[in-house]
Design an enzyme around this catalytic site. Sequence first.
Site, PDB file in Angstrom:
ATOM      1  N   SER A 173       3.609  -2.328  10.219  1.00 49.84           N
ATOM      2  CA  SER A 173       5.203  -2.263  10.443  1.00 49.84           C
ATOM      3  C   SER A 173       5.731  -3.617  10.180  1.00 49.84           C
ATOM      4  O   SER A 173       6.604  -3.955  10.816  1.00 49.84           O
ATOM      5  CB  SER A 173       5.297  -1.735  11.913  1.00 49.84           C
ATOM      6  OG  SER A 173       5.012  -0.258  12.284  1.00 49.84           O
ATOM      7  N   GLU A 197      -6.708   4.454   7.777  1.00 50.02           N
ATOM      8  CA  GLU A 197      -6.713   5.898   7.596  1.00 50.02           C
ATOM      9  C   GLU A 197      -7.772   6.139   6.738  1.00 50.02           C
ATOM     10  O   GLU A 197      -8.443   7.665   7.104  1.00 50.02           O
ATOM     11  CB  GLU A 197      -5.477   6.049   6.811  1.00 50.02           C
ATOM     12  CG  GLU A 197      -4.199   5.868   7.480  1.00 50.02           C
ATOM     13  CD  GLU A 197      -3.000   5.373   6.693  1.00 50.02           C
ATOM     14  OE1 GLU A 197      -2.947   5.526   5.623  1.00 50.02           O
ATOM     15  OE2 GLU A 197      -1.913   4.863   7.536  1.00 50.02           O
ATOM     16  N   ASN A 222       0.896  -1.495   0.014  1.00 49.67           N
ATOM     17  CA  ASN A 222       0.128  -0.105  -0.103  1.00 49.67           C
ATOM     18  C   ASN A 222       1.000   0.998   0.197  1.00 49.67           C
ATOM     19  O   ASN A 222       1.338   1.594   1.006  1.00 49.67           O
ATOM     20  CB  ASN A 222      -0.914  -0.067   1.329  1.00 49.67           C
ATOM     21  CG  ASN A 222      -1.571   1.245   1.538  1.00 49.67           C
ATOM     22  OD1 ASN A 222      -1.766   2.044   0.399  1.00 49.67           O
ATOM     23  ND2 ASN A 222      -2.408   1.504   2.692  1.00 49.67           N
ATOM     24  N   TRP A 223       0.967   1.669  -1.140  1.00 49.34           N
ATOM     25  CA  TRP A 223       1.903   3.107  -1.521  1.00 49.34           C
ATOM     26  C   TRP A 223       1.510   4.253  -0.618  1.00 49.34           C
ATOM     27  O   TRP A 223       1.957   5.182  -0.583  1.00 49.34           O
ATOM     28  CB  TRP A 223       2.213   3.265  -2.904  1.00 49.34           C
ATOM     29  CG  TRP A 223       2.995   2.057  -3.449  1.00 49.34           C
ATOM     30  CD1 TRP A 223       3.558   1.016  -2.864  1.00 49.34           C
ATOM     31  CD2 TRP A 223       3.496   2.268  -4.696  1.00 49.34           C
ATOM     32  NE1 TRP A 223       4.245   0.380  -3.743  1.00 49.34           N
ATOM     33  CE2 TRP A 223       4.070   0.942  -5.068  1.00 49.34           C
ATOM     34  CE3 TRP A 223       3.231   2.973  -5.898  1.00 49.34           C
ATOM     35  CZ2 TRP A 223       4.688   0.600  -6.293  1.00 49.34           C
ATOM     36  CZ3 TRP A 223       3.810   2.607  -7.133  1.00 49.34           C
ATOM     37  CH2 TRP A 223       4.408   1.465  -7.207  1.00 49.34           C
ATOM     38  N   LYS A 224       0.066   4.168  -0.358  1.00 46.98           N
ATOM     39  CA  LYS A 224      -0.616   5.404   0.440  1.00 46.98           C
ATOM     40  C   LYS A 224      -0.238   6.659  -0.705  1.00 46.98           C
ATOM     41  O   LYS A 224      -0.070   6.392  -1.828  1.00 46.98           O
ATOM     42  CB  LYS A 224      -0.057   5.638   1.780  1.00 46.98           C
ATOM     43  CG  LYS A 224      -0.085   4.543   2.571  1.00 46.98           C
ATOM     44  CD  LYS A 224       0.059   4.555   3.981  1.00 46.98           C
ATOM     45  CE  LYS A 224       0.008   3.262   4.926  1.00 46.98           C
ATOM     46  NZ  LYS A 224      -0.070   3.656   6.159  1.00 46.98           N
ATOM     47  N   HIS A 259      -9.479   0.840   5.005  1.00 44.90           N
ATOM     48  CA  HIS A 259      -7.955   0.979   5.595  1.00 44.90           C
ATOM     49  C   HIS A 259      -8.266   1.997   6.798  1.00 44.90           C
ATOM     50  O   HIS A 259      -9.131   2.800   6.738  1.00 44.90           O
ATOM     51  CB  HIS A 259      -6.940   1.694   4.480  1.00 44.90           C
ATOM     52  CG  HIS A 259      -5.729   1.579   5.204  1.00 44.90           C
ATOM     53  ND1 HIS A 259      -5.205   2.706   5.965  1.00 44.90           N
ATOM     54  CD2 HIS A 259      -4.789   0.682   5.115  1.00 44.90           C
ATOM     55  CE1 HIS A 259      -4.154   2.471   6.290  1.00 44.90           C
ATOM     56  NE2 HIS A 259      -3.644   1.349   6.004  1.00 44.90           N
ATOM     57  N   GLY A 319       2.424   2.348  10.587  1.00 43.97           N
ATOM     58  CA  GLY A 319       3.518   3.224  10.498  1.00 43.97           C
ATOM     59  C   GLY A 319       4.008   3.678  11.832  1.00 43.97           C
ATOM     60  O   GLY A 319       4.563   4.696  11.780  1.00 43.97           O
ATOM     61  N   GLU A 372      -5.141  -5.194  10.495  1.00 39.24           N
ATOM     62  CA  GLU A 372      -4.149  -4.148  10.774  1.00 39.24           C
ATOM     63  C   GLU A 372      -4.675  -3.458  12.023  1.00 39.24           C
ATOM     64  O   GLU A 372      -5.132  -2.633  12.087  1.00 39.24           O
ATOM     65  CB  GLU A 372      -4.319  -3.168   9.679  1.00 39.24           C
ATOM     66  CG  GLU A 372      -3.751  -3.990   8.462  1.00 39.24           C
ATOM     67  CD  GLU A 372      -3.395  -2.862   7.349  1.00 39.24           C
ATOM     68  OE1 GLU A 372      -2.244  -3.159   6.919  1.00 39.24           O
ATOM     69  OE2 GLU A 372      -3.811  -1.797   7.231  1.00 39.24           O
TER      70      GLU A 372
HETATM   71  C1  PEP Z   1      -0.636   0.115   6.017  1.00 40.98           C
HETATM   72  O1  PEP Z   1      -0.750   1.129   5.798  1.00 40.98           O
HETATM   73  O2  PEP Z   1      -1.503  -0.741   5.551  1.00 40.98           O
HETATM   74  C2  PEP Z   1       0.358  -0.369   6.795  1.00 40.98           C
HETATM   75  C3  PEP Z   1       0.677  -1.694   7.207  1.00 40.98           C
HETATM   76  O3  PEP Z   1       1.518   0.493   6.999  1.00 40.98           O
HETATM   77  P1  PEP Z   1       2.958   0.123   7.548  1.00 40.98           P
HETATM   78  O4  PEP Z   1       3.436  -0.999   7.246  1.00 40.98           O
HETATM   79  O5  PEP Z   1       3.645   1.286   7.318  1.00 40.98           O
HETATM   80  O6  PEP Z   1       2.721   0.101   9.094  1.00 40.98           O
END
Ligand code: PEP
Length: 250
Positions: free
Chosen positions: A212, A97, A9-11, A95, A173, A167
Amino acid sequence: MRKPLVAGNWKMNGSLESVRELLEGLKSGIDAVSNAEVAVCPPYVFVPEVQKLLDGSAISWGGQDLSVEVSGAYTGEIAASMLSDFGCKYVIVGHSERRSYHGESDELVAKKFAAARAGGLVPILCVGETLEEREQGITEDVCARQLDAVIDLVGVDGLACGVIAYEPVWAIGTGKTATPEQAQDVHAFIRGRIAEKSAEVAEGMRILYGGSMKPGNAKELIGKPDIDGGLIGGASLVAEDFLGICTAAN
Ligand code: PEP
């Protein structure tokens, strides 16, 4: 046997130049990964370039969100059919976010799941608790509520066309990863919840871990019986790190 999936997921990151560089790096290392499926989810504007560069490769691509609508006066929205037009296989829905910054409710996320399915995409449904919810001991309640909203709308057989990503919000993050045991417990709970409706769907359902994940912790996490891959944020922006996770899933 569930085939692991590692999805990036490049966001809201990248430029045309960095996307090209990242994909060249991924393509040159992906041949060694044959037992896992690999996908990237770029920002919408980069999807045509990603399609051009990945077409014919072993890497799939997808969107990070979609509209519940099919077409019309919905400024700024993107329909499932538009993602399909550019070869997307997957789309992330719910997600954390999107849930927190855009106020997406469980019901809206469920409608997005249904819209993705109707448009021929594979939805990656994100569920997970905040730190506060974990500390209150309601992790399972939160995941069950988010999952049930989708099952209530599309049925357990409808759920089967998608992928789930557990998640924990506190791990996204932040550099704080759930321990493999913590993650496995929630994954087993989610699979069990699905099994109450259909043992067959539960058995086939891919449940990814996200939060992470890095090359250094991926093997231990994905080695757990109910963890079928990863949804990767930060580490998906560095070819070497993302490939390291893909290799762990392999
Ligand atoms: C995500 O945003 O789905 C995610 C898992 O981010 P990160 O790996 O940076 O924690």
